[in-house]
Scaffold this active site. Structure first.
Site, PDB file in Angstrom:
ATOM      1  N   LYS A 164      30.340 120.155 100.577  1.00  0.00           N
ATOM      2  CA  LYS A 164      29.261 120.062 101.579  1.00  0.00           C
ATOM      3  C   LYS A 164      29.600 119.078 102.699  1.00  0.00           C
ATOM      4  O   LYS A 164      29.466 119.385 103.878  1.00  0.00           O
ATOM      5  CB  LYS A 164      27.939 119.606 100.933  1.00  0.00           C
ATOM      6  CG  LYS A 164      27.362 120.571  99.919  1.00  0.00           C
ATOM      7  CD  LYS A 164      25.964 120.155  99.485  1.00  0.00           C
ATOM      8  CE  LYS A 164      25.916 118.829  98.752  1.00  0.00           C
ATOM      9  NZ  LYS A 164      26.546 118.848  97.414  1.00  0.00           N
ATOM     10  N   ARG A 203      16.795 118.698  97.838  1.00  0.00           N
ATOM     11  CA  ARG A 203      17.459 118.938  96.554  1.00  0.00           C
ATOM     12  C   ARG A 203      16.472 119.308  95.457  1.00  0.00           C
ATOM     13  O   ARG A 203      16.892 119.543  94.327  1.00  0.00           O
ATOM     14  CB  ARG A 203      18.168 117.663  96.130  1.00  0.00           C
ATOM     15  CG  ARG A 203      19.705 117.722  96.229  1.00  0.00           C
ATOM     16  CD  ARG A 203      20.171 116.351  95.896  1.00  0.00           C
ATOM     17  NE  ARG A 203      21.506 116.131  95.509  1.00  0.00           N
ATOM     18  CZ  ARG A 203      22.434 115.620  96.309  1.00  0.00           C
ATOM     19  NH1 ARG A 203      22.201 115.416  97.577  1.00  0.00           N
ATOM     20  NH2 ARG A 203      23.613 115.320  95.819  1.00  0.00           N
ATOM     21  N   ARG A 243      38.424 112.570  94.401  1.00  0.00           N
ATOM     22  CA  ARG A 243      37.939 112.335  95.769  1.00  0.00           C
ATOM     23  C   ARG A 243      38.012 110.843  96.121  1.00  0.00           C
ATOM     24  O   ARG A 243      37.662 109.986  95.328  1.00  0.00           O
ATOM     25  CB  ARG A 243      36.496 112.824  95.849  1.00  0.00           C
ATOM     26  CG  ARG A 243      35.863 112.696  97.188  1.00  0.00           C
ATOM     27  CD  ARG A 243      34.710 113.637  97.321  1.00  0.00           C
ATOM     28  NE  ARG A 243      33.560 113.269  96.519  1.00  0.00           N
ATOM     29  CZ  ARG A 243      32.423 113.973  96.494  1.00  0.00           C
ATOM     30  NH1 ARG A 243      32.322 115.093  97.203  1.00  0.00           N
ATOM     31  NH2 ARG A 243      31.416 113.582  95.757  1.00  0.00           N
ATOM     32  N   ARG A 267      33.918 106.703  95.046  1.00  0.00           N
ATOM     33  CA  ARG A 267      32.488 106.462  94.860  1.00  0.00           C
ATOM     34  C   ARG A 267      32.189 106.176  93.398  1.00  0.00           C
ATOM     35  O   ARG A 267      32.776 106.789  92.505  1.00  0.00           O
ATOM     36  CB  ARG A 267      31.713 107.709  95.296  1.00  0.00           C
ATOM     37  CG  ARG A 267      31.313 107.659  96.744  1.00  0.00           C
ATOM     38  CD  ARG A 267      30.802 108.975  97.214  1.00  0.00           C
ATOM     39  NE  ARG A 267      29.816 109.583  96.318  1.00  0.00           N
ATOM     40  CZ  ARG A 267      29.171 110.708  96.596  1.00  0.00           C
ATOM     41  NH1 ARG A 267      29.409 111.343  97.718  1.00  0.00           N
ATOM     42  NH2 ARG A 267      28.300 111.214  95.749  1.00  0.00           N
ATOM     43  N   ARG A 325      25.404 115.022  87.218  1.00  0.00           N
ATOM     44  CA  ARG A 325      24.973 115.510  88.538  1.00  0.00           C
ATOM     45  C   ARG A 325      24.939 117.041  88.569  1.00  0.00           C
ATOM     46  O   ARG A 325      24.068 117.645  89.190  1.00  0.00           O
ATOM     47  CB  ARG A 325      25.906 114.953  89.627  1.00  0.00           C
ATOM     48  CG  ARG A 325      25.690 113.452  89.838  1.00  0.00           C
ATOM     49  CD  ARG A 325      26.823 112.794  90.593  1.00  0.00           C
ATOM     50  NE  ARG A 325      26.983 113.295  91.940  1.00  0.00           N
ATOM     51  CZ  ARG A 325      28.093 113.147  92.658  1.00  0.00           C
ATOM     52  NH1 ARG A 325      29.139 112.514  92.162  1.00  0.00           N
ATOM     53  NH2 ARG A 325      28.149 113.621  93.870  1.00  0.00           N
TER      54      ARG A 325
HETATM   55  P1  AMP Z   1      25.553 113.000  97.572  1.00  0.00           P
HETATM   56  O1  AMP Z   1      26.403 112.115  98.423  1.00  0.00           O
HETATM   57  O2  AMP Z   1      24.829 114.056  98.375  1.00  0.00           O
HETATM   58  O3  AMP Z   1      26.284 113.602  96.408  1.00  0.00           O
HETATM   59  O4  AMP Z   1      24.398 112.057  96.950  1.00  0.00           O
HETATM   60  C1  AMP Z   1      24.713 110.959  96.126  1.00  0.00           C
HETATM   61  C2  AMP Z   1      23.508 110.552  95.292  1.00  0.00           C
HETATM   62  O5  AMP Z   1      22.425 110.197  96.162  1.00  0.00           O
HETATM   63  C3  AMP Z   1      22.949 111.647  94.410  1.00  0.00           C
HETATM   64  O6  AMP Z   1      23.635 111.749  93.171  1.00  0.00           O
HETATM   65  C4  AMP Z   1      21.506 111.178  94.235  1.00  0.00           C
HETATM   66  O7  AMP Z   1      21.424 110.080  93.335  1.00  0.00           O
HETATM   67  C5  AMP Z   1      21.183 110.633  95.605  1.00  0.00           C
HETATM   68  N1  AMP Z   1      20.627 111.680  96.504  1.00  0.00           N
HETATM   69  C6  AMP Z   1      21.176 112.188  97.649  1.00  0.00           C
HETATM   70  N2  AMP Z   1      20.382 113.105  98.208  1.00  0.00           N
HETATM   71  C7  AMP Z   1      19.288 113.208  97.393  1.00  0.00           C
HETATM   72  C8  AMP Z   1      18.116 114.001  97.422  1.00  0.00           C
HETATM   73  N3  AMP Z   1      17.901 114.899  98.397  1.00  0.00           N
HETATM   74  N4  AMP Z   1      17.222 113.839  96.406  1.00  0.00           N
HETATM   75  C9  AMP Z   1      17.423 112.943  95.423  1.00  0.00           C
HETATM   76  N5  AMP Z   1      18.504 112.157  95.325  1.00  0.00           N
HETATM   77  C10 AMP Z   1      19.440 112.285  96.306  1.00  0.00           C
END
Ligand code: AMP
Length: 217
Positions: free
Chosen positions: A8, A83, A122, A155, A166
């Site tokens: 993404k 999400r 990553r 990360r 996740r």
């Molecule tokens: P990402 O970088 O999009 O993988 O997001 C990293 C982490 O941020 C996720 O594993 C969640 O803990 C939190 N997060 C990001 N976007 C959301 C969302 N829309 N709703 C809930 N938690 C989120």
């Protein structure tokens, strides 16, 4: 939209380069808040480090603010938000009130084995945000950003155990959001296989979005 590791973030950057919209990544916005050392940041850490979703009321409020402050003329590309179905409904309401259409939902799919390999390898640049992979997209100098020379980092939530958590969250909470948009006649759902090489996936996406753009005038 798509499971963690589908690409993404990588694709979002390419689409922004191509179409010029503003990129709003909920993960980046939440990580920035988390890193700020605020009370909210401390609350976020406990969910994010465990691979869990941040509760809807927090995310909805953080993203509603970001969406309202960044409504540029060329539109927004939301990455990682919504999400959950509840988040999607909150976004629907906000956009309807602002009179802004949701043109398309991009879904990037990928199989689980590939996702684990992609995520655990990553690395990203904490300074300019560029993303690499130790095997599939290594930097020219090991562990150093090509663009700005900063040391790359992994990360905290990119370990295998956290990735599995996740993925489980994605299947349970996020996949239903795709169904939510498929039911809407006014939203195009564009699905691509994210298993290929990043440039190829981007090419397909750009072509589909260009067609949609021409169709919308
Ligand atoms: P990402 O970088 O999009 O993988 O997001 C990293 C982490 O941020 C996720 O594993 C969640 O803990 C939190 N997060 C990001 N976007 C959301 C969302 N829309 N709703 C809930 N938690 C989120």
């Amino acid at each position: 939209m798509g499971p963690p590791g589908a690409g993404k973030g990588t694709q979002a950057k390419r689409l922004v380069d191509e179409f010029g919209m503003t990129h709003l990544s909920s993960g980046d916005i939440l990580r920035a808040e988390r890193g700020s050392g605020s009370d909210l940041g401390r609350q976020l850490a406990q969910y994010m480090d465990a691979g869990g979703l941040v509760p809807d009321p927090i995310v909805v409020s953080v993203m509603a603010k970001a969406v309202s402050q960044n409504h540029s003329g060329r539109g927004l590309l939301l990455d990682g938000f919504p999400r959950t179905v509840h988040q999607a409904q909150a976004l629907d309401e906000q956009l309807a009130q602002a009179g802004k259409p949701l043109d398309a939902v991009v879904v990037i799919t990928a199989d689980e084995g590939l996702i684990i390999e992609r995520i655990t390898g990553r690395r990203s640049c904490p300074s300019c945000g560029r993303v690499y992979h130790v095997r599939f997209m290594p930097p020219r100098r090991e562990a150093v950003c090509d663009a700005c020379g900063t040391a790359l980092v992994q990360r905290e939530d990119d370990s295998e155990a956290v990735v599995r958590q996740r993925l489980a969250n994605y299947n349970r909470q996020t996949e239903p959001v795709i169904g939510h948009y498929r039911q809407r006649k006014d939203v195009q759902v564009i699905e691509v296989d994210g298993g290929g090489e990043a440039g190829q996936v981007a090419g397909q996406l750009i072509q589909r979005l260009r067609r949609l753009q021409e169709h919308c005038g």
